[in-house]
Design a protein around this motif. Structure first.
Motif, PDB file in Angstrom:
ATOM      1  N   LYS A  66      45.255  22.576  49.822  1.00 52.81           N
ATOM      2  CA  LYS A  66      44.790  22.072  50.393  1.00 52.81           C
ATOM      3  C   LYS A  66      43.885  22.853  50.975  1.00 52.81           C
ATOM      4  N   ILE A  67      42.338  22.438  50.317  1.00 52.83           N
ATOM      5  CA  ILE A  67      41.442  22.852  50.763  1.00 52.83           C
ATOM      6  C   ILE A  67      40.146  22.612  51.334  1.00 52.83           C
ATOM      7  N   GLY A  68      39.869  23.494  52.438  1.00 44.40           N
ATOM      8  CA  GLY A  68      38.627  22.281  53.311  1.00 44.40           C
ATOM      9  C   GLY A  68      37.476  23.085  53.309  1.00 44.40           C
ATOM     10  N   VAL A  69      36.257  22.178  53.119  1.00 44.30           N
ATOM     11  CA  VAL A  69      34.786  22.142  52.358  1.00 44.30           C
ATOM     12  C   VAL A  69      34.449  21.459  53.585  1.00 44.30           C
ATOM     13  N   SER A  70      33.391  21.921  53.030  1.00 42.58           N
ATOM     14  CA  SER A  70      32.027  21.741  54.896  1.00 42.58           C
ATOM     15  C   SER A  70      30.719  21.806  54.395  1.00 42.58           C
ATOM     16  N   ILE A  71      30.124  20.679  53.571  1.00 41.88           N
ATOM     17  CA  ILE A  71      28.752  20.254  53.179  1.00 41.88           C
ATOM     18  C   ILE A  71      27.824  20.659  54.237  1.00 41.88           C
ATOM     19  N   VAL A  72      26.642  20.751  53.953  1.00 40.92           N
ATOM     20  CA  VAL A  72      25.532  20.831  54.674  1.00 40.92           C
ATOM     21  C   VAL A  72      25.373  19.721  55.345  1.00 40.92           C
ATOM     22  N   ASN A  73      24.932  17.439  54.721  1.00 44.13           N
ATOM     23  CA  ASN A  73      24.545  17.653  54.478  1.00 44.13           C
ATOM     24  C   ASN A  73      24.570  16.080  53.250  1.00 44.13           C
ATOM     25  N   PHE A  74      25.329  15.274  53.540  1.00 49.74           N
ATOM     26  CA  PHE A  74      25.908  14.347  52.874  1.00 49.74           C
ATOM     27  C   PHE A  74      23.972  13.896  51.911  1.00 49.74           C
ATOM     28  N   ASP A  75      23.629  13.666  52.834  1.00 48.75           N
ATOM     29  CA  ASP A  75      22.252  13.021  52.762  1.00 48.75           C
ATOM     30  C   ASP A  75      21.544  14.353  51.572  1.00 48.75           C
ATOM     31  N   ASN A  76      21.854  14.982  51.150  1.00 54.41           N
ATOM     32  CA  ASN A  76      21.197  16.609  50.837  1.00 54.41           C
ATOM     33  C   ASN A  76      21.185  15.830  49.154  1.00 54.41           C
ATOM     34  N   ASN A  77      20.844  15.384  47.991  1.00 53.58           N
ATOM     35  CA  ASN A  77      20.952  15.046  46.972  1.00 53.58           C
ATOM     36  C   ASN A  77      22.250  15.648  46.020  1.00 53.58           C
ATOM     37  N   PHE A  78      21.433  17.407  45.943  1.00 50.88           N
ATOM     38  CA  PHE A  78      22.048  18.204  45.558  1.00 50.88           C
ATOM     39  C   PHE A  78      22.991  18.891  46.151  1.00 50.88           C
TER      40      PHE A  78
ATOM     41  N   LYS B  87      40.671  17.488  41.028  1.00 49.13           N
ATOM     42  CA  LYS B  87      41.152  16.553  40.742  1.00 49.13           C
ATOM     43  C   LYS B  87      41.661  17.272  39.062  1.00 49.13           C
ATOM     44  N   GLU B  88      41.228  17.946  38.646  1.00 49.38           N
ATOM     45  CA  GLU B  88      41.253  18.305  37.468  1.00 49.38           C
ATOM     46  C   GLU B  88      42.414  19.453  37.766  1.00 49.38           C
ATOM     47  N   LYS B  89      42.174  20.324  38.576  1.00 47.71           N
ATOM     48  CA  LYS B  89      43.746  21.106  38.946  1.00 47.71           C
ATOM     49  C   LYS B  89      44.883  20.841  39.931  1.00 47.71           C
ATOM     50  N   GLY B  90      44.416  18.815  40.429  1.00 48.32           N
ATOM     51  CA  GLY B  90      45.808  18.815  41.331  1.00 48.32           C
ATOM     52  C   GLY B  90      46.075  19.638  42.401  1.00 48.32           C
TER      53      GLY B  90
ATOM     54  N   GLY C  58      44.748  19.187  46.715  1.00 45.68           N
ATOM     55  CA  GLY C  58      44.211  19.216  47.824  1.00 45.68           C
ATOM     56  C   GLY C  58      42.750  19.005  47.810  1.00 45.68           C
ATOM     57  N   ILE C  59      42.141  17.939  48.583  1.00 44.46           N
ATOM     58  CA  ILE C  59      40.511  18.757  49.255  1.00 44.46           C
ATOM     59  C   ILE C  59      40.241  17.793  49.970  1.00 44.46           C
ATOM     60  N   GLN C  60      39.535  18.354  51.304  1.00 48.88           N
ATOM     61  CA  GLN C  60      39.012  17.192  52.696  1.00 48.88           C
ATOM     62  C   GLN C  60      37.772  17.479  53.012  1.00 48.88           C
TER      63      GLN C  60
ATOM     64  N   GLY D 218      29.842  23.987  41.855  1.00 48.50           N
ATOM     65  CA  GLY D 218      31.142  23.482  42.807  1.00 48.50           C
ATOM     66  C   GLY D 218      32.063  23.788  42.351  1.00 48.50           C
ATOM     67  N   GLY D 219      31.693  23.378  41.266  1.00 48.66           N
ATOM     68  CA  GLY D 219      33.589  23.926  40.354  1.00 48.66           C
ATOM     69  C   GLY D 219      34.595  24.589  40.818  1.00 48.66           C
ATOM     70  N   GLY D 220      33.166  26.280  40.329  1.00 52.05           N
ATOM     71  CA  GLY D 220      33.500  27.468  40.624  1.00 52.05           C
ATOM     72  C   GLY D 220      34.283  27.845  41.845  1.00 52.05           C
ATOM     73  N   GLY D 221      32.958  27.338  42.820  1.00 55.10           N
ATOM     74  CA  GLY D 221      33.414  27.201  44.224  1.00 55.10           C
ATOM     75  C   GLY D 221      35.453  27.494  44.129  1.00 55.10           C
ATOM     76  N   VAL D 222      36.010  26.194  43.911  1.00 53.10           N
ATOM     77  CA  VAL D 222      37.137  25.465  44.122  1.00 53.10           C
ATOM     78  C   VAL D 222      37.931  26.131  43.198  1.00 53.10           C
ATOM     79  N   ASP D 223      37.811  26.643  42.482  1.00 51.10           N
ATOM     80  CA  ASP D 223      38.267  27.897  40.883  1.00 51.10           C
ATOM     81  C   ASP D 223      38.703  29.253  41.781  1.00 51.10           C
ATOM     82  N   ALA D 224      37.769  29.731  42.671  1.00 48.68           N
ATOM     83  CA  ALA D 224      37.744  30.878  43.100  1.00 48.68           C
ATOM     84  C   ALA D 224      38.825  30.936  44.775  1.00 48.68           C
ATOM     85  N   ALA D 225      38.530  29.358  45.086  1.00 49.95           N
ATOM     86  CA  ALA D 225      39.556  29.622  46.218  1.00 49.95           C
ATOM     87  C   ALA D 225      40.637  29.142  46.236  1.00 49.95           C
ATOM     88  N   ILE D 226      40.574  28.111  44.644  1.00 52.88           N
ATOM     89  CA  ILE D 226      42.323  28.729  44.797  1.00 52.88           C
ATOM     90  C   ILE D 226      42.938  29.612  43.729  1.00 52.88           C
ATOM     91  N   ALA D 227      42.521  30.739  43.506  1.00 50.11           N
ATOM     92  CA  ALA D 227      42.678  32.405  43.228  1.00 50.11           C
ATOM     93  C   ALA D 227      42.974  32.967  44.336  1.00 50.11           C
TER      94      ALA D 227
END
Length: 313
Positions: free
Chosen positions: A22-34, A47-50, A52-54, A274-283
């Motif tokens: 279970k990983i919690g993610v807070s993003i600056v703003n969904f309206d920002n394209n990047f 999803k690739e790592k199986g 859960g992400i909120q 983004g993927g690297g951030g999730v990898d780091a969180a899992i590790a």
């Protein structure tokens, strides 16, 4: 007894598998394209790592982002990932996560106290000293090629002034324009668009009302560069006469380049960040060691190589 042992072993396996579920993610703003691209990179890797992400939208609100982090902690997530609304507020978030003993990964927007991050806290992003440097040097080369080396006027459209990225990218541009090769470029003004296309369009319109058409406009991101281009074209400016630079190499930015409007951009790999951030969180949640800073390189994008980047962001 055998059944009890099997049950105990199964419970242990399930407990181990639950790590970093279970990983919690807070993003600056969904309206920002990047930022949306970063979010998709995180979701795809989770999803690739199986895992859960909120994901929550901080809506450019520092207090909302802090509340989201506190809620993640209260809900017992295994790790937290944040793209900062305000890089100066990083220590508050850092302290909250450290007190709870929950790993924290800053992604894309560098915390201002990065050198003093506590254990189980890291940064995954790109070295901003590269981004504005690549952009500005290419703008300088293009102006020289256009016969403007005797003197050129330029504007800088900055991102949010509470983001280290905007400050560093602007500093990069100013440093390049201060070199012997590029000091023929005079910066007339620099103002913030808050990373926004609409704000940049309004800003450029105001500049055109107040003075002549510039030789170059250097934006801290593609969205702002596109806003600049929209304003220039709305005012009847021939885009062949203005060099416009951006950063991110978003799909919209590349389409603008394909149309002959955006002169240069710099690829910032949203999927890798983004993927690297999730990898780091899992590790980190598993107790594994992760480098305090994980950099994903920037890459210069011009009309000559833009086709290589059409499907990357």
């Amino acid at each position: 007894m055998k059944k009890l042992l099997c049950s105990a072993a199964l419970a242990t396996m399930m407990s181990t598998a639950a790590m970093a579920e279970k990983i919690g993610v807070s993003i600056v703003n969904f309206d920002n394209n990047f930022q949306t691209l970063l979010m998709h990179g995180m979701q795809d890797r989770a999803k690739e790592k199986g895992v859960g992400i909120q994901v929550e939208d901080a809506q450019n609100d520092v207090a909302k982002q802090l509340d989201q982090v506190k809620n993640f902690i209260a809900n017992g997530v295994d790790a937290i990932v944040v793209t900062l609304v305000d890089t100066n507020a990083s220590k508050t978030l850092s302290d909250e996560a450290a007190s709870a003993g929950i790993p924290l990964v800053f992604v894309n927007l560098e915390p201002n106290d990065m050198a003093n991050l506590p254990d189980k806290q890291v940064y995954v992003g790109s070295n901003e000293a590269e981004s504005g440097t690549l952009e500005a040097f290419e703008v300088c080369k293009l102006l020289r090629a256009n016969g403007k080396s005797a003197g050129a006027r330029a504007y800088i459209v900055m991102g949010s002034l509470v983001h280290q990225a905007a400050l560093q990218r602007t500093k990069d541009v100013e440093q390049i324009f201060g070199t012997d090769m590029c000091n023929f470029i005079k910066i007339i003004d620099k103002q913030s668009s808050e990373w926004s296309r609409d704000n940049a369009q309004n800003l450029m319109t105001n500049w055109l009302t107040a003075g002549p058409v510039p030789d170059a406009v250097i934006a801290n991101n593609d969205e702002s560069a596109i806003g600049v281009i929209l304003a220039l074209k709305a005012n009847g400016v021939d885009m062949k006469n203005v060099v416009v630079g951006g950063i991110d190499a978003t799909q919209d930015g590349l389409q603008s380049m394909k149309a002959g409007d955006l002169s240069v951009t710099v690829f910032q790999n949203a999927k890798a960040q983004g993927g690297g951030g999730v990898d780091a969180a899992i590790a980190l949640a598993k107790g594994e060691k992760v480098d305090r800073v994980v950099y994903v390189p920037f890459e210069l994008v011009t009309p000559a190589n833009m086709n290589d980047y059409l499907n990357k962001n």
